[in-house]
Motif scaffolding. Structure first.
Motif, PDB file in Angstrom:
ATOM      1  N   PHE A  43       0.846  -1.271  -0.043  1.00 34.92           N
ATOM      2  CA  PHE A  43       0.126  -0.060  -0.095  1.00 34.92           C
ATOM      3  C   PHE A  43       0.923   1.205  -0.084  1.00 34.92           C
ATOM      4  N   THR A  44       0.585   2.130  -0.734  1.00 35.99           N
ATOM      5  CA  THR A  44       1.292   3.401  -0.790  1.00 35.99           C
ATOM      6  C   THR A  44       0.295   4.573  -0.350  1.00 35.99           C
ATOM      7  N   VAL A  45       0.292   5.410   0.575  1.00 34.61           N
ATOM      8  CA  VAL A  45      -0.378   6.483   1.052  1.00 34.61           C
ATOM      9  C   VAL A  45       0.167   7.590   0.488  1.00 34.61           C
ATOM     10  N   HIS A  46      -0.437   8.608  -0.567  1.00 30.89           N
ATOM     11  CA  HIS A  46       0.105   9.778  -0.808  1.00 30.89           C
ATOM     12  C   HIS A  46      -0.438  11.030   0.307  1.00 30.89           C
ATOM     13  N   VAL A  47       0.451  11.705   0.578  1.00 30.56           N
ATOM     14  CA  VAL A  47       0.161  12.704   1.416  1.00 30.56           C
ATOM     15  C   VAL A  47       0.375  14.177   0.945  1.00 30.56           C
ATOM     16  N   PRO A  48      -0.663  15.012   0.843  1.00 31.41           N
ATOM     17  CA  PRO A  48      -0.400  16.114   0.367  1.00 31.41           C
ATOM     18  C   PRO A  48       0.475  17.293   1.046  1.00 31.41           C
ATOM     19  N   ASP A  49       0.775  18.385   0.391  1.00 29.80           N
ATOM     20  CA  ASP A  49       1.875  19.281   0.906  1.00 29.80           C
ATOM     21  C   ASP A  49       1.120  19.729   2.294  1.00 29.80           C
ATOM     22  N   GLU A  50      -0.020  19.860   2.642  1.00 24.98           N
ATOM     23  CA  GLU A  50      -0.663  20.568   3.708  1.00 24.98           C
ATOM     24  C   GLU A  50      -1.647  19.256   4.570  1.00 24.98           C
ATOM     25  N   VAL A  51      -1.366  19.040   5.669  1.00 23.60           N
ATOM     26  CA  VAL A  51      -2.293  18.115   6.603  1.00 23.60           C
ATOM     27  C   VAL A  51      -2.526  18.764   7.878  1.00 23.60           C
ATOM     28  N   ASP A  52      -3.517  18.154   8.515  1.00 20.74           N
ATOM     29  CA  ASP A  52      -4.021  18.395   9.480  1.00 20.74           C
ATOM     30  C   ASP A  52      -3.208  17.754  10.710  1.00 20.74           C
ATOM     31  N   LEU A  53      -2.691  18.221  11.837  1.00 25.02           N
ATOM     32  CA  LEU A  53      -2.141  17.425  12.965  1.00 25.02           C
ATOM     33  C   LEU A  53      -2.727  17.587  14.027  1.00 25.02           C
ATOM     34  N   SER A  54      -3.021  16.503  14.746  1.00 21.06           N
ATOM     35  CA  SER A  54      -3.802  16.172  15.900  1.00 21.06           C
ATOM     36  C   SER A  54      -2.921  15.607  16.989  1.00 21.06           C
ATOM     37  N   ARG A  64      -1.760   5.484  30.421  1.00 15.74           N
ATOM     38  CA  ARG A  64      -1.767   6.758  29.737  1.00 15.74           C
ATOM     39  C   ARG A  64      -1.484   6.472  28.056  1.00 15.74           C
ATOM     40  N   GLU A  65      -1.848   7.705  27.238  1.00 16.03           N
ATOM     41  CA  GLU A  65      -2.008   7.351  25.976  1.00 16.03           C
ATOM     42  C   GLU A  65      -1.625   8.629  25.177  1.00 16.03           C
ATOM     43  N   LEU A  66      -0.595   8.519  24.275  1.00 13.41           N
ATOM     44  CA  LEU A  66      -0.338   9.488  23.419  1.00 13.41           C
ATOM     45  C   LEU A  66      -0.951   9.231  21.895  1.00 13.41           C
ATOM     46  N   GLU A  67      -1.903  10.074  21.231  1.00 11.32           N
ATOM     47  CA  GLU A  67      -2.065   9.743  20.080  1.00 11.32           C
ATOM     48  C   GLU A  67      -1.812  10.852  19.026  1.00 11.32           C
ATOM     49  N   ILE A  68      -1.296  10.497  17.773  1.00  7.57           N
ATOM     50  CA  ILE A  68      -0.597  11.342  16.870  1.00  7.57           C
ATOM     51  C   ILE A  68      -1.410  11.189  15.494  1.00  7.57           C
ATOM     52  N   GLU A  69      -2.073  11.982  15.047  1.00 12.06           N
ATOM     53  CA  GLU A  69      -3.002  11.845  14.010  1.00 12.06           C
ATOM     54  C   GLU A  69      -2.733  12.877  12.945  1.00 12.06           C
ATOM     55  N   LEU A  70      -2.639  12.438  11.580  1.00 10.07           N
ATOM     56  CA  LEU A  70      -2.458  13.107  10.532  1.00 10.07           C
ATOM     57  C   LEU A  70      -3.842  12.982   9.500  1.00 10.07           C
ATOM     58  N   SER A  71      -4.510  14.082   9.197  1.00  4.14           N
ATOM     59  CA  SER A  71      -5.552  13.953   8.056  1.00  4.14           C
ATOM     60  C   SER A  71      -5.500  14.845   7.241  1.00  4.14           C
ATOM     61  N   TRP A  72      -6.183  14.554   6.125  1.00  2.00           N
ATOM     62  CA  TRP A  72      -6.415  15.694   4.970  1.00  2.00           C
ATOM     63  C   TRP A  72      -7.490  15.176   4.165  1.00  2.00           C
TER      64      TRP A  72
END
Length: 72
Positions: A43-54, A64-72
């Motif tokens: 699988f190849t996931v193409h990611v645009p130049d701008e993303v939302d980072l949470s 404890r939990e640390l969650e890192i999420e990119l969305s576009w």
């Protein structure tokens, strides 16, 4: 398009988890894509130049939990 969903959950040493995050970050920084293989399929996931980072941190009695999420 059909929904494709993949979740990876495993126990690693802290250094191994950091190395995995570095691999993902390096792939995004240099290729604008992230690749992975599961069950013989690539699988190849193409990611645009701008993303939302949470970034989310939770702490409670059960851990404890640390969650890192990119969305576009």
């Amino acid at each position: 398009m059909d929904l494709i969903e993949f979740e990876e959950q495993r126990t690693l040493r802290r250094e191994e988890a950091a190395a995995r995050l570095h691999e993902i970050a390096d792939a995004l920084a240099s290729n604008n894509a992230f690749e992975f293989e599961r069950n013989g399929r690539r699988f190849t996931v193409h990611v645009p130049d701008e993303v939302d980072l949470s970034v989310e941190f939770e702490a409670g009695d059960e851990g404890r939990e640390l969650e890192i999420e990119l969305s576009w």
